[in-house]
Design a protein around this motif. Structure first.
Motif, PDB file in Angstrom:
ATOM      1  N   VAL A 164     -14.484 -16.326  20.186  1.00  0.00           N
ATOM      2  CA  VAL A 164     -13.721 -15.386  19.361  1.00  0.00           C
ATOM      3  C   VAL A 164     -14.667 -14.652  18.408  1.00  0.00           C
ATOM      4  O   VAL A 164     -15.739 -15.140  18.086  1.00  0.00           O
ATOM      5  N   ALA A 165     -14.206 -13.483  17.992  1.00  0.00           N
ATOM      6  CA  ALA A 165     -14.956 -12.704  17.000  1.00  0.00           C
ATOM      7  C   ALA A 165     -13.977 -12.297  15.910  1.00  0.00           C
ATOM      8  O   ALA A 165     -13.286 -11.292  16.011  1.00  0.00           O
ATOM      9  N   ASP A 166     -13.882 -13.117  14.882  1.00  0.00           N
ATOM     10  CA  ASP A 166     -13.012 -12.845  13.747  1.00  0.00           C
ATOM     11  C   ASP A 166     -13.872 -12.940  12.492  1.00  0.00           C
ATOM     12  O   ASP A 166     -13.945 -13.979  11.843  1.00  0.00           O
ATOM     13  N   MET A 167     -14.521 -11.837  12.168  1.00  0.00           N
ATOM     14  CA  MET A 167     -15.488 -11.841  11.077  1.00  0.00           C
ATOM     15  C   MET A 167     -14.847 -12.090   9.718  1.00  0.00           C
ATOM     16  O   MET A 167     -15.520 -12.510   8.783  1.00  0.00           O
ATOM     17  N   GLU A 168     -13.551 -11.865   9.591  1.00  0.00           N
ATOM     18  CA  GLU A 168     -12.858 -12.093   8.315  1.00  0.00           C
ATOM     19  C   GLU A 168     -12.864 -13.565   7.911  1.00  0.00           C
ATOM     20  O   GLU A 168     -12.753 -13.890   6.734  1.00  0.00           O
ATOM     21  N   THR A 169     -12.996 -14.463   8.886  1.00  0.00           N
ATOM     22  CA  THR A 169     -12.985 -15.894   8.571  1.00  0.00           C
ATOM     23  C   THR A 169     -14.378 -16.434   8.253  1.00  0.00           C
ATOM     24  O   THR A 169     -14.503 -17.571   7.813  1.00  0.00           O
ATOM     25  N   GLY A 170     -15.424 -15.644   8.468  1.00  0.00           N
ATOM     26  CA  GLY A 170     -16.792 -16.097   8.204  1.00  0.00           C
ATOM     27  C   GLY A 170     -17.103 -16.149   6.720  1.00  0.00           C
ATOM     28  O   GLY A 170     -16.586 -15.369   5.914  1.00  0.00           O
ATOM     29  N   LEU A 171     -17.945 -17.065   6.338  1.00  0.00           N
ATOM     30  CA  LEU A 171     -18.316 -17.260   4.943  1.00  0.00           C
ATOM     31  C   LEU A 171     -18.999 -16.021   4.370  1.00  0.00           C
ATOM     32  O   LEU A 171     -18.749 -15.651   3.216  1.00  0.00           O
ATOM     33  N   ILE A 172     -19.833 -15.364   5.157  1.00  0.00           N
ATOM     34  CA  ILE A 172     -20.565 -14.195   4.650  1.00  0.00           C
ATOM     35  C   ILE A 172     -19.601 -13.096   4.232  1.00  0.00           C
ATOM     36  O   ILE A 172     -19.724 -12.527   3.136  1.00  0.00           O
ATOM     37  N   VAL A 173     -18.624 -12.780   5.070  1.00  0.00           N
ATOM     38  CA  VAL A 173     -17.655 -11.723   4.747  1.00  0.00           C
ATOM     39  C   VAL A 173     -16.782 -12.146   3.563  1.00  0.00           C
ATOM     40  O   VAL A 173     -16.496 -11.337   2.668  1.00  0.00           O
TER      41      VAL A 173
END
Length: 181
Positions: A164-173
């Motif tokens: 999956v690619a859900d950048m909203e859940t990443g710590l950096i974002v």
């Protein structure tokens, strides 16, 4: 062998450890026990090599166990996905290998199509000294290209839920939004 034991008893009464080690080493070389690992005409150097390979495999398994323990305690499944929100190229590999161990090859292929590379990689790692350097480099490049191609296909051209690619859940974002918005 009795001479070695008597020499070892004699050496245990010496003050300097380095002197005793050097004397014992010379004595073992003289009695053909040290170096090529022979005793009574039998060569045991092959056993030393096998034990070194098993030690390497044991260290690799211990490192894997430590990583799995840290993963379970911290609750972070994949550090790359935790940071970025995007699955990594090895995403699903653990589940795939566990399915393959249970002979569920269809599910293993679903989780990661390159699950079969792991056993071959482990064997090649243990015998890497026997493989010429150019073949090792070639195998490494083939593996990287295969993982990259499979990753890109799974990320952009597949609809399954493993990658999956859900950048909203990443710590950096999340940190970016917290500090800068």
């Amino acid at each position: 062998m009795s001479k070695i034991i008597s020499y070892a008893c004699f050496l245990s009464h010496m003050d300097s450890k380095t002197d005793s080690k050097n004397i014992l080493k010379k004595m073992l070389i003289k009695n053909k026990v040290y170096g090529n690992m022979t005793h009574a005409g039998k060569n045991f150097s092959w056993l030393v090599k096998v034990l070194k390979k098993w030690r390497e495999a044991g260290l690799l398994l211990a490192a894997l166990g430590i990583v799995m323990l840290i993963r379970e305690v911290s609750g972070i499944g994949c550090p790359f996905q935790w940071l970025t929100g995007i699955s990594c190229a090895g995403c699903g590999m653990t589940r795939a290998v566990l399915c393959a161990v249970r002979f569920q090859f269809g599910e293993a292929f679903y989780y990661h199509p390159l699950f079969w590379v792991i056993p071959f990689g482990a064997v090649l790692f243990c015998f890497r000294e026997k493989i010429p350097a150019r073949y090792r480099k070639g195998l490494a490049w083939i593996t990287v290209v295969c993982f990259g191609a499979v990753y890109l296909v799974r990320l952009f051209f597949s609809d399954h839920q493993v990658v999956v690619a859900d950048m909203e859940t990443g710590l950096i974002v999340r940190l970016w939004k917290y500090f800068f918005t």
